[in-house]
Scaffold this motif. Structure first.
Motif, PDB file in Angstrom:
ATOM      1  N   ASP A 145      52.936  43.316  31.690  1.00 29.70           N
ATOM      2  CA  ASP A 145      52.407  44.047  32.844  1.00 29.70           C
ATOM      3  C   ASP A 145      51.488  43.090  33.615  1.00 29.70           C
ATOM      4  OD1 ASP A 145      52.012  46.147  34.537  1.00 29.70           O
ATOM      5  OD2 ASP A 145      50.874  47.369  33.124  1.00 29.70           O
ATOM      6  N   PRO A 146      52.050  42.227  34.477  1.00 30.46           N
ATOM      7  CA  PRO A 146      51.289  41.116  35.042  1.00 30.46           C
ATOM      8  C   PRO A 146      50.169  41.493  36.017  1.00 30.46           C
ATOM      9  CG  PRO A 146      53.527  41.131  35.922  1.00 30.46           C
ATOM     10  CD  PRO A 146      53.458  42.185  34.869  1.00 30.46           C
ATOM     11  N   GLU A 147      50.342  42.534  36.826  1.00 30.68           N
ATOM     12  CA  GLU A 147      49.328  42.826  37.846  1.00 30.68           C
ATOM     13  C   GLU A 147      47.984  43.235  37.245  1.00 30.68           C
ATOM     14  OE1 GLU A 147      52.588  43.662  38.257  1.00 30.68           O
ATOM     15  OE2 GLU A 147      52.914  42.186  39.840  1.00 30.68           O
ATOM     16  N   PRO A 148      47.934  44.205  36.307  1.00 26.26           N
ATOM     17  CA  PRO A 148      46.635  44.533  35.705  1.00 26.26           C
ATOM     18  C   PRO A 148      46.023  43.338  34.956  1.00 26.26           C
ATOM     19  CG  PRO A 148      48.230  46.237  35.190  1.00 26.26           C
ATOM     20  CD  PRO A 148      48.976  45.130  35.839  1.00 26.26           C
ATOM     21  N   CYS A 149      46.873  42.558  34.316  1.00 29.72           N
ATOM     22  CA  CYS A 149      46.380  41.374  33.607  1.00 29.72           C
ATOM     23  C   CYS A 149      45.740  40.403  34.596  1.00 29.72           C
ATOM     24  CB  CYS A 149      47.518  40.702  32.845  1.00 29.72           C
ATOM     25  SG  CYS A 149      47.002  39.236  31.937  1.00 29.72           S
ATOM     26  N   GLU A 150      46.406  40.174  35.703  1.00 32.27           N
ATOM     27  CA  GLU A 150      45.871  39.250  36.694  1.00 32.27           C
ATOM     28  C   GLU A 150      44.544  39.746  37.275  1.00 32.27           C
ATOM     29  OE1 GLU A 150      47.402  36.595  40.407  1.00 32.27           O
ATOM     30  OE2 GLU A 150      48.477  38.440  39.964  1.00 32.27           O
ATOM     31  N   ARG A 151      44.458  41.047  37.550  1.00 25.03           N
ATOM     32  CA  ARG A 151      43.194  41.605  38.063  1.00 25.03           C
ATOM     33  C   ARG A 151      42.074  41.411  37.053  1.00 25.03           C
ATOM     34  NH1 ARG A 151      46.668  45.563  39.997  1.00 25.03           N
ATOM     35  NH2 ARG A 151      46.235  46.971  38.263  1.00 25.03           N
ATOM     36  N   ALA A 152      42.368  41.652  35.770  1.00 24.76           N
ATOM     37  CA  ALA A 152      41.346  41.473  34.734  1.00 24.76           C
ATOM     38  C   ALA A 152      40.920  40.018  34.634  1.00 24.76           C
ATOM     39  CB  ALA A 152      41.874  41.968  33.388  1.00 24.76           C
ATOM     40  N   LEU A 153      41.889  39.097  34.652  1.00 21.20           N
ATOM     41  CA  LEU A 153      41.559  37.674  34.576  1.00 21.20           C
ATOM     42  C   LEU A 153      40.736  37.244  35.787  1.00 21.20           C
ATOM     43  CD1 LEU A 153      44.965  36.243  33.317  1.00 21.20           C
ATOM     44  CD2 LEU A 153      42.845  36.413  32.006  1.00 21.20           C
ATOM     45  N   ASP A 154      41.159  37.660  36.983  1.00 21.02           N
ATOM     46  CA  ASP A 154      40.413  37.321  38.197  1.00 21.02           C
ATOM     47  C   ASP A 154      39.005  37.888  38.154  1.00 21.02           C
ATOM     48  OD1 ASP A 154      42.425  35.856  39.418  1.00 21.02           O
ATOM     49  OD2 ASP A 154      43.157  37.536  40.628  1.00 21.02           O
ATOM     50  N   GLY A 155      38.895  39.150  37.710  1.00 17.67           N
ATOM     51  CA  GLY A 155      37.588  39.808  37.690  1.00 17.67           C
ATOM     52  C   GLY A 155      36.628  39.193  36.695  1.00 17.67           C
ATOM     53  N   VAL A 156      37.107  38.842  35.527  1.00 19.10           N
ATOM     54  CA  VAL A 156      36.234  38.306  34.490  1.00 19.10           C
ATOM     55  C   VAL A 156      35.974  36.823  34.697  1.00 19.10           C
ATOM     56  CG1 VAL A 156      36.024  37.866  32.018  1.00 19.10           C
ATOM     57  CG2 VAL A 156      36.844  40.056  32.826  1.00 19.10           C
ATOM     58  N   VAL A 157      37.028  36.109  35.047  1.00 20.74           N
ATOM     59  CA  VAL A 157      36.877  34.664  35.224  1.00 20.74           C
ATOM     60  C   VAL A 157      36.211  34.361  36.556  1.00 20.74           C
ATOM     61  CG1 VAL A 157      38.149  32.484  35.333  1.00 20.74           C
ATOM     62  CG2 VAL A 157      38.820  34.229  33.703  1.00 20.74           C
ATOM     63  N   GLY A 158      36.420  35.236  37.550  1.00 23.40           N
ATOM     64  CA  GLY A 158      35.756  35.051  38.833  1.00 23.40           C
ATOM     65  C   GLY A 158      36.417  34.010  39.713  1.00 23.40           C
ATOM     66  N   ASN A 159      37.712  33.813  39.572  1.00 26.28           N
ATOM     67  CA  ASN A 159      38.429  32.844  40.393  1.00 26.28           C
ATOM     68  C   ASN A 159      39.255  33.555  41.445  1.00 26.28           C
ATOM     69  OD1 ASN A 159      37.886  30.235  39.024  1.00 26.28           O
ATOM     70  ND2 ASN A 159      38.694  31.398  37.314  1.00 26.28           N
ATOM     71  N   GLU A 160      39.453  32.895  42.561  1.00 21.00           N
ATOM     72  CA  GLU A 160      40.353  33.398  43.591  1.00 21.00           C
ATOM     73  C   GLU A 160      41.776  33.194  43.110  1.00 21.00           C
ATOM     74  OE1 GLU A 160      37.561  34.835  45.916  1.00 21.00           O
ATOM     75  OE2 GLU A 160      39.638  34.820  46.586  1.00 21.00           O
ATOM     76  N   ARG A 161      42.659  34.138  43.399  1.00 16.35           N
ATOM     77  CA  ARG A 161      44.081  33.997  43.053  1.00 16.35           C
ATOM     78  C   ARG A 161      44.697  32.939  43.949  1.00 16.35           C
ATOM     79  NH1 ARG A 161      48.772  36.130  44.911  1.00 16.35           N
ATOM     80  NH2 ARG A 161      50.431  36.226  43.395  1.00 16.35           N
ATOM     81  N   GLN A 162      45.441  32.028  43.314  1.00 20.46           N
ATOM     82  CA  GLN A 162      46.110  30.977  44.040  1.00 20.46           C
ATOM     83  C   GLN A 162      47.600  31.107  43.795  1.00 20.46           C
ATOM     84  OE1 GLN A 162      44.584  27.267  42.580  1.00 20.46           O
ATOM     85  NE2 GLN A 162      42.594  28.166  42.254  1.00 20.46           N
ATOM     86  N   SER A 163      48.402  30.780  44.780  1.00 19.06           N
ATOM     87  CA  SER A 163      49.860  30.753  44.583  1.00 19.06           C
ATOM     88  C   SER A 163      50.280  29.341  44.296  1.00 19.06           C
ATOM     89  CB  SER A 163      50.570  31.263  45.831  1.00 19.06           C
ATOM     90  OG  SER A 163      50.319  32.621  45.988  1.00 19.06           O
ATOM     91  N   GLN A 164      51.265  29.202  43.425  1.00 17.35           N
ATOM     92  CA  GLN A 164      51.760  27.874  43.087  1.00 17.35           C
ATOM     93  C   GLN A 164      53.211  27.791  43.383  1.00 17.35           C
ATOM     94  OE1 GLN A 164      51.685  26.747  38.928  1.00 17.35           O
ATOM     95  NE2 GLN A 164      50.573  24.945  39.556  1.00 17.35           N
TER      96      GLN A 164
END
Length: 164
Positions: A145-164
């Motif tokens: 379930d990638p979207e909730p995981c990404e939100r949690a990682l972004d929120g806790v780690v505090g990084n902007e989402r980047q596209s690769q």
């Protein structure tokens, strides 16, 4: 006896190819011997509801998606569980010791479409960019379930989402 010659040649060729693959794997491990052990999760870590299942795909040298890290069990794919905590991320991989990615060691969180031996739909892999004992590495995950995981990682780690 003449019918056995092609079979012997093919078997010998297959054995040679396998031996060369094994030699390459161990040569890579020797070249990466300078990379230190990943840190184990701290004792007494509080429980979290931010748990996400998926597949651990690979860890590579940062920016080089074809240069797999083979040392310390990081070269093998398998099921994983990511636990996101305020101070870092616990990566539990089937058959391997748990990893602790401290918040201070995480450089970013991004998405990717491919890495060594894995190609998926556009931005189907989640990438955690971190430092392993002074070596910049990227770990790739295929989360259930990638979207909730990404939100949690972004929120806790505090990084902007980047596209690769």
């Amino acid at each position: 006896m003449a019918k056995d010659v092609p079979l012997i040649i093919l078997a010998s060729l297959a054995l040679l190819i396998f031996a060369l693959m094994l030699f390459g794997w161990y040569s890579r491990k020797r070249r990466q011997a300078h990379i230190g052990l990943p840190v184990a999760p701290p004792a007494g870590l509080a429980d979290t509801d931010l748990r996400f299942t998926g597949k651990y795909v690979a860890t590579t040298v940062a920016g080089d998606q074809l240069n797999r890290i083979n040392v310390h069990g990081l070269g093998f794919r398998g099921n994983c569980l990511l636990e996101v905590h305020p101070d870092g991320i616990v990566v539990s991989r089937a058959g391997s010791p748990d990893l602790w990615l401290a918040r201070s060691e995480v450089r970013g969180v991004s998405r990717a479409t491919w890495t060594i031996d894995r190609v998926v739909e556009n931005n189907g892999l989640q990438v955690i960019e971190w430092n392993l004992d002074g070596t910049a590495v990227d770990s790739y995950f295929r989360m259930d379930d990638p979207e909730p995981c990404e939100r949690a990682l972004d929120g806790v780690v505090g990084n902007e989402r980047q596209s690769q």
